[in-house]
Design a protein around this motif. Structure first.
Motif, PDB file in Angstrom:
ATOM      1  N   ALA A 122       0.829  -1.205   0.000  1.00 53.53           N
ATOM      2  CA  ALA A 122       0.000   0.000   0.000  1.00 53.53           C
ATOM      3  C   ALA A 122       0.865   1.257   0.000  1.00 53.53           C
ATOM      4  N   ALA A 123       1.885   1.268   0.831  1.00 52.33           N
ATOM      5  CA  ALA A 123       2.739   2.458   0.936  1.00 52.33           C
ATOM      6  C   ALA A 123       3.407   2.770  -0.400  1.00 52.33           C
ATOM      7  N   ARG A 124       3.906   1.741  -1.062  1.00 51.91           N
ATOM      8  CA  ARG A 124       4.611   1.978  -2.331  1.00 51.91           C
ATOM      9  C   ARG A 124       3.658   2.451  -3.422  1.00 51.91           C
ATOM     10  N   VAL A 125       2.438   1.869  -3.435  1.00 53.24           N
ATOM     11  CA  VAL A 125       1.465   2.284  -4.452  1.00 53.24           C
ATOM     12  C   VAL A 125       1.079   3.744  -4.224  1.00 53.24           C
ATOM     13  N   ASN A 126       0.782   4.097  -2.979  1.00 55.30           N
ATOM     14  CA  ASN A 126       0.387   5.476  -2.691  1.00 55.30           C
ATOM     15  C   ASN A 126       1.503   6.452  -3.033  1.00 55.30           C
ATOM     16  N   ASP A 127       2.724   6.036  -2.809  1.00 57.38           N
ATOM     17  CA  ASP A 127       3.890   6.849  -3.095  1.00 57.38           C
ATOM     18  C   ASP A 127       3.953   7.236  -4.575  1.00 57.38           C
ATOM     19  N   VAL A 128       3.899   6.241  -5.475  1.00 63.13           N
ATOM     20  CA  VAL A 128       3.989   6.564  -6.914  1.00 63.13           C
ATOM     21  C   VAL A 128       2.724   7.281  -7.378  1.00 63.13           C
ATOM     22  N   ALA A 129       1.588   6.946  -6.777  1.00 64.54           N
ATOM     23  CA  ALA A 129       0.339   7.598  -7.187  1.00 64.54           C
ATOM     24  C   ALA A 129       0.434   9.094  -6.917  1.00 64.54           C
ATOM     25  N   ALA A 130       1.072   9.461  -5.811  1.00 64.32           N
ATOM     26  CA  ALA A 130       1.216  10.881  -5.484  1.00 64.32           C
ATOM     27  C   ALA A 130       2.082  11.585  -6.536  1.00 64.32           C
ATOM     28  N   VAL A 131       3.184  10.941  -6.914  1.00 70.50           N
ATOM     29  CA  VAL A 131       4.077  11.543  -7.915  1.00 70.50           C
ATOM     30  C   VAL A 131       3.340  11.761  -9.238  1.00 70.50           C
ATOM     31  N   LEU A 132       2.493  10.804  -9.614  1.00 73.09           N
ATOM     32  CA  LEU A 132       1.819  10.873 -10.913  1.00 73.09           C
ATOM     33  C   LEU A 132       0.451  11.558 -10.824  1.00 73.09           C
ATOM     34  N   GLY A 133       0.069  12.029  -9.667  1.00 72.17           N
ATOM     35  CA  GLY A 133      -1.188  12.770  -9.528  1.00 72.17           C
ATOM     36  C   GLY A 133      -2.433  11.924  -9.745  1.00 72.17           C
ATOM     37  N   ARG A 152      -1.602   7.225 -16.813  1.00 71.63           N
ATOM     38  CA  ARG A 152      -0.748   7.492 -15.656  1.00 71.63           C
ATOM     39  C   ARG A 152      -0.792   6.335 -14.668  1.00 71.63           C
ATOM     40  N   VAL A 153      -1.950   5.657 -14.598  1.00 73.28           N
ATOM     41  CA  VAL A 153      -2.010   4.451 -13.765  1.00 73.28           C
ATOM     42  C   VAL A 153      -1.071   3.385 -14.340  1.00 73.28           C
ATOM     43  N   ALA A 154      -1.109   3.262 -15.678  1.00 72.70           N
ATOM     44  CA  ALA A 154      -0.215   2.286 -16.322  1.00 72.70           C
ATOM     45  C   ALA A 154       1.241   2.654 -16.058  1.00 72.70           C
ATOM     46  N   SER A 155       1.536   3.956 -16.076  1.00 75.39           N
ATOM     47  CA  SER A 155       2.909   4.395 -15.803  1.00 75.39           C
ATOM     48  C   SER A 155       3.286   4.085 -14.362  1.00 75.39           C
ATOM     49  N   ALA A 156       2.333   4.316 -13.461  1.00 78.42           N
ATOM     50  CA  ALA A 156       2.593   4.011 -12.057  1.00 78.42           C
ATOM     51  C   ALA A 156       2.911   2.535 -11.892  1.00 78.42           C
ATOM     52  N   ARG A 157       2.172   1.702 -12.626  1.00 75.82           N
ATOM     53  CA  ARG A 157       2.427   0.269 -12.559  1.00 75.82           C
ATOM     54  C   ARG A 157       3.849  -0.033 -13.046  1.00 75.82           C
ATOM     55  N   ALA A 158       4.290   0.727 -14.080  1.00 80.79           N
ATOM     56  CA  ALA A 158       5.610   0.476 -14.656  1.00 80.79           C
ATOM     57  C   ALA A 158       6.720   0.866 -13.693  1.00 80.79           C
ATOM     58  N   ILE A 159       6.507   1.932 -12.890  1.00 76.65           N
ATOM     59  CA  ILE A 159       7.632   2.407 -12.080  1.00 76.65           C
ATOM     60  C   ILE A 159       7.577   1.946 -10.634  1.00 76.65           C
ATOM     61  N   VAL A 160       6.430   1.382 -10.209  1.00 79.22           N
ATOM     62  CA  VAL A 160       6.290   1.075  -8.792  1.00 79.22           C
ATOM     63  C   VAL A 160       7.310   0.033  -8.329  1.00 79.22           C
ATOM     64  N   THR A 161       7.803  -0.753  -9.262  1.00 78.65           N
ATOM     65  CA  THR A 161       8.770  -1.787  -8.894  1.00 78.65           C
ATOM     66  C   THR A 161      10.200  -1.255  -8.919  1.00 78.65           C
ATOM     67  N   ASP A 162      10.356   0.051  -9.161  1.00 74.05           N
ATOM     68  CA  ASP A 162      11.684   0.657  -9.291  1.00 74.05           C
ATOM     69  C   ASP A 162      12.550  -0.077 -10.294  1.00 74.05           C
ATOM     70  N   PRO A 163      12.088  -0.181 -11.539  1.00 74.72           N
ATOM     71  CA  PRO A 163      12.869  -0.906 -12.540  1.00 74.72           C
ATOM     72  C   PRO A 163      14.084  -0.086 -12.964  1.00 74.72           C
ATOM     73  N   SER A 164      15.104  -0.762 -13.468  1.00 76.95           N
ATOM     74  CA  SER A 164      16.256   0.003 -13.937  1.00 76.95           C
ATOM     75  C   SER A 164      15.930   0.676 -15.268  1.00 76.95           C
TER      76      SER A 164
END
Lengths: 255, 680
Positions: A122-133, A152-164
């Motif tokens: 939950a914390a990680r999802v909320n974190d990226v959601a805040a960045v992407l508005g 933007r949800v799709a983008s959040a999904r892409a970055i939430v795992t902190d990919p390289s």
């Protein structure tokens, strides 16, 4: 800055000896960590094939692709799955959200596949959601959101795992201009604030003008590349348009 | 010719799509043939005339049932065909953009249907012909016939029936396909794979309410039908069935929503691997799937009940067979007494042995031992507590204690003793009746006979079989001291015989000798309509029993198997079509980095839930249903639940499990094929 992606002389051939199509014909380039790189080219130039090869969805005929120092061209199926979920993030033109899941669940899915401990999700999802508005749409289903919010949800999904490396395939292709601008600004913020590395395929010069560097592909070869440097976005956009007209695709067909 | 070629290519190409269709057809034809070939199976058996009569009765019964079965199979084939058409809409669209007319496409489709139809008809028949050889041995065992020797049996009539019934079904399918194609618009065909998904967000709170309501309905259905002391009758069964069906509908309507809500509360479960995806996936389909799942559950319920109670009843009847035939043969002379005043119309018994001797018939030529016993008529009734608070009257007969003890002695049983005014109650039938009689003895404490007040008690209950008879005419016999029956009119006389040796020769001699007795000469003043006589032999009784058991077993297995196959097929088809609708979703999971094991696991648990949920509820329903059936059938025979349950479980694991695994593999294949195509 360290090199995150190293493509070395990659080739992708289709067909047989008598009828050979060279989709990629010896392309080499590097992407540094924290870079925002665009790939441009006309339809059929090979840009999507290139992205598919880098994203391990497709295989190369020859050459090497190193991501974070690992050669992905010689990986087995299992290692590839692991690599995909840990090192890559995808953004697609048609969003590719699961319509049965809420925004929150769509983003969380990337984490559950990685076997992230449930209490941390939950914390990680909320974190990226805040960045992407998109914090206010997390409980909604995709059909209740606008195209821009979905992307933007799709983008959040892409970055939430902190990919390289984040791979985006025409992410603005299905968006209206306002949503497209918001998404591209979000990408910029991701690069600036979270140090993300983005490789974006586009044939739209406006989208490309948000990048730091553009690779131009024609007939499966690296045709040209330009960096934004200290240019304003307007100046960079004009430069891109010049190259596009030379490429002989899109806007220059009439010439 | 061109159409045929394209059709041939298509069948080859989409063989995997056709697998379930083909399997269903083949199974259907195979089972259909086996059960309709019963009459021909007697070619390898040594049959008595009554056995062969039984077989042809059975065969006629199968004809009737088969008409019903073929309707179910026709429905299944049309359902499976609909799935195939749906999957191939885009292909038809491409044919049409290439300028192919609808008539031409229909022709291709007709060729394909006919090709697959013929293929499965032939396979099913061949399979059926081979399996029916084994079935003949089972049949012989069931009716107690000997196998003459093995020879290959083919039943042209069964084959003809199969071809006729399935031919008719194919014609319906063909018409259906042609109409479907004719009604399609090109735009819909081309975009068939991109149809808008009408996703409705789940209403989870509603699900919880409905789920609770469903449980209440189901439980009240169970309570209605199992209320202690209440013997389930027609209206009660109907009420329970209605409650149960509505409850089952609501159960499957709300099940996935309920569990989704429940598991969402536990983050550890919900946010682990693909659990979230699986639950949402199940929930999103439930709006359309719950109807078919409910039908599957009800069909499984019918299948399990018929299989296990049918088989259970069969073995119960068989186990009790010895009980209804304590002697080699029983010869009975029965006569009516109208009024006690009219001495000419009063039956005072007949000394059968003396009458036989007078007619020059030598009992000792076939009997090792024999015994006469006389039963006396009574106007008294036995109150039987059949329904709670609703006692039923049962007719009774008296027997002298001395006769009774001699009957027991002939069976090697110890004699009983009675006080002067005591009587014992004997009920030697099979099934539940003896238990009910024993429980009701208290209701019958105030009886008088010849001026004496009779007493009895539960300790004076016996359940000995007193004669060889397929169905005890007088189920309840009062045993009283000899003196008390002075002056009471007789009801019937019986002569019990044990042959010199168990052989058909003595039996024939016995039956024909007893037939020669000219009863009218010994019953002067009686019109022949007022008395009757007859011989029942152990062989006859056993054969009649096995007729009944064979019929029940056949029907149970036939109907049970068909319902099982039908339900498994419906599930398999819905699952396969769902998977092919969801290929893109699984592709996305792969791009997000889910590996084969994770995706396989998600697919497995989805299909497992689809197959498992209706089976689980059907099993609970069946446990209650079989209990009720056992009570209803109790007067026929005590069912042995365990043996038949093991058999039923075996059949379910084999058929249902087989369908489950093929569905899983088929679905996995659909997903992997798409992935491999993508990977180039």
């Amino acid at each position: 800055m360290s090199v995150i992606l190293k493509a070395h002389n990659i080739e992708k051939y289709y067909g047989n000896r008598n009828n050979l199509t060279k989709a990629l014909d010896g392309i080499s380039f590097d992407v540094d960590s924290g870079e925002y790189v665009g790939i441009m080219g006309a339809s059929g130039s090979g840009k999507t094939t290139l992205l598919n090869c880098i994203s391990t969805i497709d295989t190369v005929t020859s050459g090497q692709i190193l991501i974070g120092g690992t050669d992905i061209t010689s990986m087995g199926e299992k290692a590839l799955s692991k690599f995909r979920r840990e090192s890559l993030g995808f953004v697609f033109q048609d969003f590719n959200l699961l319509d049965t899941l809420t925004a929150f669940e769509n983003i969380a899915l990337a984490l559950t596949i990685m076997k992230t401990p449930p209490r941390k999700i939950a914390a990680r999802v909320n974190d990226v959601a805040a960045v992407l508005g998109i914090a206010d749409v997390l409980s909604k289903y995709p059909y209740q959101m606008s195209g821009g919010q979905r992307q933007r949800v799709a983008s959040a999904r892409a970055i939430v795992t902190d990919p390289s490396l984040i791979l985006a395939d025409e992410p603005t292709g299905a968006l209206d201009s306002k949503s497209a601008r918001m998404l591209l600004e979000s990408f910029q913020r991701l690069v600036a604030e979270r140090g993300a590395t983005i490789l974006m395929v586009t044939h739209d010069a406006f989208s490309a003008s948000y990048c730091g560097r553009i690779l131009f592909i024609r007939d499966g070869r690296l045709f040209h590349q330009i960096s934004r440097g200290r240019d304003s976005r307007k100046q960079f956009f004009d430069k891109i348009m010049e190259v596009v007209s030379l490429l002989g695709g899109d806007g220059s067909d009439v010439a | 010719m061109m159409s045929l070629n394209i059709a041939l290519q298509n069948v080859k190409k989409s063989f995997k799509d056709y697998t379930i269709y083909f399997l269903t057809l083949t199974f259907g034809v195979c089972i259909f043939y086996i059960f309709n070939s019963i009459e021909s199976q007697q070619a390898i058996m040594e049959l008595t005339s009554s056995q062969s009569l039984a077989l042809s009765t059975l065969s006629r019964m199968m004809d009737v049932v088969s008409a019903f079965i073929s309707c179910i199979l026709a429905f299944l084939i049309i359902y499976a065909n609909g799935f195939l058409i749906k999957r191939r809409k885009k292909e038809f669209g491409i044919y049409m953009t290439l300028g192919m007319g609808k008539g031409r496409i229909s022709r291709i489709l007709i060729c394909e249907t006919v090709l697959v139809g013929i293929l499965s008809l032939v396979t099913g028949l061949v399979l059926g012909i081979f399996l029916s050889q084994g079935m003949a041995i089972v049949t012989a065992g069931l009716i107690g016939a000997n196998i003459k020797g093995f020879s290959f049996v083919f039943s042209p009539s069964a084959a003809n029936d199969a071809i006729a019934y399935f031919g008719l079904t194919f014609i319906i399918v063909l018409a259906f396909n042609v109409i479907t194609i004719r009604r399609q618009r090109l735009i819909n065909l081309i975009y068939a794979d991109r149809k808008n998904e009408h996703f409705k967000p789940p209403r989870l709170k509603l699900s919880i309410c409905v789920f609770i309501a469903a449980l209440i309905l189901i439980i009240s259905a169970y309570r209605t039908i199992t209320r202690p002391g209440l013997f389930p009758t027609g209206p009660v069964i109907s009420i329970a069935a209605c409650l149960g069906v509505v409850g089952t509908f609501l159960f499957f309507f709300s099940l996935s929503g309920f569990f989704l809500k429940l598991l969402q509360q536990s983050k550890n479960v919900y946010l682990t691997r693909l659990n979230m995806f699986v639950l949402r996936q199940l929930n999103s389909k439930i709006n359309t799937a719950y109807v078919s799942i409910t039908f599957v559950c009800l069909m499984l319920f019918v299948a399990i009940c018929t299989l296990s109670s049918g088989i259970g009843l069969t073995s119960a009847i068989k186990a009790d067979m010895g009980k209804s035939a304590p002697y080699s043969a029983t010869f009975t002379v029965a006569a009516q007494t109208d009024g006690a005043d009219d001495s000419a119309q009063r039956y005072d018994g007949l000394d059968i042995a003396a009458a036989l001797a007078a007619d020059g018939i030598d009992i000792n030529s076939f009997a090792r031992e024999y015994l006469e016993a006389r039963y006396y008529a009574s106007d008294a009734k036995f109150m039987l507590n059949l329904h709670a608070g609703m006692p039923a009257d049962m007719p009774i007969e008296y027997i002298k204690l001395s006769d009774y003890n001699r009957l027991l002695e002939m069976q090697g049983l110890p004699p009983i003793t009675l006080e002067a005014e005591e009587f014992a109650v004997n009920c030697g039938m099979t099934g539940n009746l003896p238990r009910l009689v024993k429980e009701s003895i208290g209701l019958n404490s105030a009886l008088t006979l010849n001026g004496a007040a009779l007493r009895t008690g539960p300790d004076l209950f016996m359940d000995n079989a007193l004669e060889t008879s397929p169905n005890g005419v007088y189920a309840i016999i009062f045993v009283v001291n000899d003196a008390l029956l002075e002056g009471i009119p007789a009801a019937r006389d019986t002569l019990h015989i044990n042959y010199i040796a168990d052989s058909g020769e003595y039996e024939r001699l016995c039956v024909s000798s007893l037939k020669k007795l000219d009863l009218a000469a010994y019953l002067p003043g009686y019109s022949s309509a007022r008395f009757s006589s007859g011989t029942e032999t152990r062989t006859d009784v056993l054969e009649k029993t096995s007729e009944a058991t064979t019929a029940i077993a056949y029907l149970a297995v036939y109907l049970g198997m068909i319902f099982l196959i039908a339900s498994a097929t419906v599930l398999a088809i819905t699952q396969l079509s769902e998977t092919s609708d969801n290929v893109r979703r699984y592709g996305l999971l792969r791009k997000l980095g889910a590996d084969d094991r994770m995706i396989g696991g998600a697919l497995f648990s989805q299909i497992l839930i689809y197959f498992g949920a209706p089976l689980a509820l059907a099993l609970v329903h069946s446990a209650v249903g079989i209990g009720v059936a056992a009570r209803l059938a109790g007067t026929l025979g005590e069912m042995s639940i365990i043996g038949s349950s093991v058999f039923t479980a075996g059949v379910i694991v084999l058929i249902y499990g087989g369908y489950f695994l093929s569905t899983y593999w088929g679905s996995k294949n659909i997903i992997n094929k798409e992935y491999i195509q993508q990977r180039g």
